[in-house]
Design a protein around this motif. Structure first.
Motif, PDB file in Angstrom:
ATOM      1  N   HIS A 264       0.843  -1.191   0.000  1.00 30.54           N
ATOM      2  CA  HIS A 264       0.000   0.000   0.000  1.00 30.54           C
ATOM      3  C   HIS A 264       0.882   1.245   0.000  1.00 30.54           C
ATOM      4  O   HIS A 264       1.746   1.410   0.857  1.00 30.54           O
ATOM      5  N   ARG A 265       0.637   2.133  -0.970  1.00 28.34           N
ATOM      6  CA  ARG A 265       1.422   3.350  -1.072  1.00 28.34           C
ATOM      7  C   ARG A 265       0.504   4.567  -1.034  1.00 28.34           C
ATOM      8  O   ARG A 265       0.096   5.007   0.035  1.00 28.34           O
ATOM      9  N   GLU A 266       0.155   5.094  -2.212  1.00 29.70           N
ATOM     10  CA  GLU A 266      -0.609   6.337  -2.283  1.00 29.70           C
ATOM     11  C   GLU A 266      -2.100   6.127  -2.524  1.00 29.70           C
ATOM     12  O   GLU A 266      -2.839   7.083  -2.684  1.00 29.70           O
TER      13      GLU A 266
ATOM     14  N   PHE B  70      10.059  -0.812   7.297  1.00 30.14           N
ATOM     15  CA  PHE B  70       8.676  -1.265   7.387  1.00 30.14           C
ATOM     16  C   PHE B  70       8.250  -1.564   8.817  1.00 30.14           C
ATOM     17  O   PHE B  70       7.084  -1.848   9.062  1.00 30.14           O
ATOM     18  N   LEU B  71       9.185  -1.499   9.739  1.00 33.15           N
ATOM     19  CA  LEU B  71       8.895  -1.931  11.105  1.00 33.15           C
ATOM     20  C   LEU B  71       8.613  -0.776  12.054  1.00 33.15           C
ATOM     21  O   LEU B  71       8.379  -1.000  13.240  1.00 33.15           O
ATOM     22  N   SER B  72       8.611   0.442  11.560  1.00 34.27           N
ATOM     23  CA  SER B  72       8.469   1.609  12.435  1.00 34.27           C
ATOM     24  C   SER B  72       7.078   2.221  12.419  1.00 34.27           C
ATOM     25  O   SER B  72       6.838   3.218  13.095  1.00 34.27           O
ATOM     26  N   SER B  73       6.147   1.643  11.649  1.00 30.86           N
ATOM     27  CA  SER B  73       4.812   2.250  11.542  1.00 30.86           C
ATOM     28  C   SER B  73       3.718   1.237  11.855  1.00 30.86           C
ATOM     29  O   SER B  73       2.782   1.049  11.093  1.00 30.86           O
ATOM     30  N   GLY B  74       3.866   0.568  12.987  1.00 31.31           N
ATOM     31  CA  GLY B  74       2.853  -0.397  13.390  1.00 31.31           C
ATOM     32  C   GLY B  74       3.064  -1.752  12.747  1.00 31.31           C
ATOM     33  O   GLY B  74       4.185  -2.118  12.397  1.00 31.31           O
ATOM     34  N   ASP B  75       1.985  -2.497  12.595  1.00 31.48           N
ATOM     35  CA  ASP B  75       2.039  -3.849  12.053  1.00 31.48           C
ATOM     36  C   ASP B  75       2.335  -3.799  10.557  1.00 31.48           C
ATOM     37  O   ASP B  75       1.498  -3.361   9.765  1.00 31.48           O
ATOM     38  N   PRO B  76       3.534  -4.229  10.136  1.00 30.96           N
ATOM     39  CA  PRO B  76       3.882  -4.121   8.714  1.00 30.96           C
ATOM     40  C   PRO B  76       3.014  -5.003   7.828  1.00 30.96           C
ATOM     41  O   PRO B  76       2.854  -4.713   6.640  1.00 30.96           O
ATOM     42  N   ALA B  77       2.433  -6.068   8.395  1.00 32.82           N
ATOM     43  CA  ALA B  77       1.610  -6.966   7.587  1.00 32.82           C
ATOM     44  C   ALA B  77       0.391  -6.253   7.017  1.00 32.82           C
ATOM     45  O   ALA B  77      -0.130  -6.630   5.963  1.00 32.82           O
ATOM     46  N   ARG B  78      -0.060  -5.197   7.681  1.00 34.63           N
ATOM     47  CA  ARG B  78      -1.227  -4.469   7.198  1.00 34.63           C
ATOM     48  C   ARG B  78      -0.893  -3.553   6.021  1.00 34.63           C
ATOM     49  O   ARG B  78      -1.786  -2.958   5.424  1.00 34.63           O
ATOM     50  N   GLY B  79       0.381  -3.434   5.707  1.00 36.59           N
ATOM     51  CA  GLY B  79       0.786  -2.606   4.583  1.00 36.59           C
ATOM     52  C   GLY B  79       0.879  -3.356   3.268  1.00 36.59           C
ATOM     53  O   GLY B  79       1.293  -2.786   2.262  1.00 36.59           O
ATOM     54  N   PHE B  80       0.496  -4.643   3.270  1.00 35.02           N
ATOM     55  CA  PHE B  80       0.593  -5.464   2.069  1.00 35.02           C
ATOM     56  C   PHE B  80      -0.726  -6.207   1.855  1.00 35.02           C
ATOM     57  O   PHE B  80      -1.407  -6.569   2.816  1.00 35.02           O
TER      58      PHE B  80
END
Length: 212
Positions: free
Chosen positions: A155-157, A192-202
């Motif tokens: 997930h980006r923009e 990817f580890l500094s903004s919460g659960d990185p798994a939710r970014g994919f």
């Protein structure tokens, strides 16, 4: 599709025993080939560790299961791609990672997915619109065989989510898969580890033909 210079999913698939065709723009593929060659030993080790029970012939290596061909999104499948697909009865699974972050690529990519996931030849057994054949004789695809794509992205923009509604224009459907548990098993870079659960970014979506 859009494999890039270091197609980890393609290398993993080859190590698991799949025959793989890596596609991207012509100018990208020389680096892809070099990276595959540099990782040939790791591919063999992976195949020996997690590959199928049926072993490769002694003269064959896991890297021999990887081929490369140019395939710009939205264009008819090129002869080299069609030949590879005919020899194997079509593409059973299409993998596409991080190719939808730019909105202008959405329709061309959807068109290419539609070509790969099914269709019928003309009277001569050819596929002028890029649809693939099943078998060396150019017969129509066997409808009993499941053919689908997995589209994964970071997930980006926000442009990524606009891709999936466009699939219906090409006779395709999609479904978001629950991949969070699998994503948490991946060793991600520290950013990817500094903004919460990185798994939710994919996310990973399954794509298939609406008439399948």
């Amino acid at each position: 599709l859009g494999c890039g210079a270091a197609p980890v999913s393609a290398f993993t698939a080859a190590a698991l025993g799949w025959e793989v065709l890596c596609t991207d723009l012509e100018e990208v593929l020389p680096m892809t080939r070099r990276n595959a060659a540099c990782n040939a030993g790791a591919l063999d080790l992976g195949f020996a560790t997690v590959g199928p029970a049926t072993r490769l012939p002694s003269a064959e290596r896991a890297i021999d299961r990887i081929a490369f061909a140019a395939l710009p999104f939205g264009e008819p499948l090129r002869d080299e791609v069609q030949h590879w697909l005919r020899e194997r009865g079509g593409a059973q699974l299409v993998l596409c990672s991080d190719c939808i972050w730019q909105a202008h690529r959405h329709r061309p990519l959807a068109s290419t997915l539609a070509q790969l996931l099914g269709g019928a030849p003309n009277a001569d057994g050819d596929f002028p619109s890029g649809v693939l054949a099943d078998g060396a004789g150019g017969a129509a695809l066997d409808a009993r065989i499941s053919r689908e794509a997995l589209v994964a992205f970071q997930h980006r923009e926000g442009d990524e989510s606009a891709f999936f509604p466009k699939l219906a224009e090409f006779g395709l459907r999609s479904q978001r898969l629950d991949a969070e548990a699998a994503a948490r098993l991946v060793r991600l870079p520290h950013q990817f580890l500094s903004s919460g659960d990185p798994a939710r970014g994919f996310s990973v979506h399954r794509v298939w033909r609406a008439d399948a």
